[in-house]
Design a protein around this motif. Structure first.
Motif, short mmCIF file in Angstrom:
data_model
loop_
_atom_site.label_atom_id
_atom_site.label_comp_id
_atom_site.label_asym_id
_atom_site.label_seq_id
_atom_site.Cartn_x
_atom_site.Cartn_y
_atom_site.Cartn_z
N PHE A 289 0.86 -1.19 0.00
CA PHE A 289 0.00 0.00 0.00
C PHE A 289 0.89 1.23 0.00
CE2 PHE A 289 -3.21 2.71 2.58
CZ PHE A 289 -3.73 3.26 1.41
N LYS B 7 0.58 3.93 2.72
CA LYS B 7 0.66 3.44 4.10
C LYS B 7 1.03 4.59 5.05
CE LYS B 7 3.55 0.44 6.98
NZ LYS B 7 4.76 -0.41 6.98
N ASP B 8 0.28 4.71 6.14
CA ASP B 8 0.51 5.73 7.17
C ASP B 8 0.23 7.15 6.69
OD1 ASP B 8 1.31 3.74 8.97
OD2 ASP B 8 3.40 3.88 8.34
N THR C 289 8.30 4.48 2.49
CA THR C 289 7.57 3.24 2.19
C THR C 289 8.10 2.60 0.90
OG1 THR C 289 5.57 4.02 3.30
CG2 THR C 289 5.30 2.26 1.69
#
Length: 250
Positions: A207, A210-211, A237
């Protein structure tokens, strides 16, 4: 009163005077020629140095490997004041700091769908690419494009890269949708990316947001596109996976 002898000498120069004058002209000419010669040599040396430097820089650039990010507005850095603040630019800075011989190419197009990527992939592949990061599909999901169509388009892009350059490493960036798109659709959409990564044996980023996705302070007012701070997290990421691919290339 002027001295008659001196006056007479100036008015009627002797043979000795002529000789001295000729010697002076000779030495002056030699001096000018030597000076010009030295100047020419200096210019030639300077030009040779400049040419050597240019050739070295061109050679280094030509020998560097290429990492191409092929994506949509997330890759393009939509809404940022400086597109270098988008995650591909941040990754280039990271690469440079580590002294790695890679050049990042940002081929992100805002609003791009998987179909749009499929239509321009052949043109993109006219250049040599060592690592290809595929980040497309988000706009398909937000528009409710059929899952089968998105999957087929992404597979076609992967096939095109493999056919054109079998040695190119492909990294697939996964995407997820907000729950308001419906549970079945969002689940199937998420699985498209993991399925393609497994089927094609690709390096995989589960993903890319992400975050960052859904975190208000890390997204612009539209709630979709990351801010500059959000892109820093995206870069981390992506780097977690990309760095491993680069090590395999070494």
């Amino acid at each position: 009163m002027p001295n008659p002898k001196i006056t007479q000498s100036l008015l009627n120069p002797t043979v000795s005077t002529y000789r001295n004058l000729l010697k002076f002209c000779y030495f002056l000419t030699v001096f000018v020629l030597i000076s010009c010669g030295n100047d020419t040599k200096s210019k030639a040396t300077l030009n040779a140095t400049e040419n050597a430097t240019t050739e070295t820089e061109s050679s280094e650039k030509a020998s560097s490997k290429t990492i191409l990010f092929f994506g949509d507005s997330i890759t393009a850095g939509y809404g940022l004041d400086d597109t270098n603040d988008a995650f591909p630019g941040i990754i280039q800075t990271k690469i440079d700091s580590l002294g790695l011989n890679y050049q990042v190419v940002n081929s992100g197009v805002s609003g791009e769908t998987s179909a749009g990527g499929k239509s321009r992939i052949d043109w993109i592949l006219n250049q040599d690419i060592d690592i290809f990061i595929l980040e497309l599909g988000a706009n398909d999901g937000l528009r409710g494009v059929a899952i089968t169509e998105t999957k087929a388009n992404l597979q076609a892009i992967i096939d095109a890269v493999k056919a054109k350059s079998p040695n190119t490493k492909i990294v697939l960036a996964g995407m997820q949708l907000p729950p308001n798109m419906g549970a079945d659709y969002t689940t199937q959409f998420k699985e498209v990316f993991s399925d393609l990564a497994s089927k094609n044996d690709l390096a995989f980023i589960p993903f890319i947001l992400k975050d960052v996705g859904g975190v208000k302070k890390l997204n612009q007012n539209d709630g979709i596109h990351p801010t500059a701070e959000g892109h820093k997290i995206l870069a981390k990421t992506v780097w977690e996976v990309l760095s491993g691919v680069i090590k395999e290339e070494a």
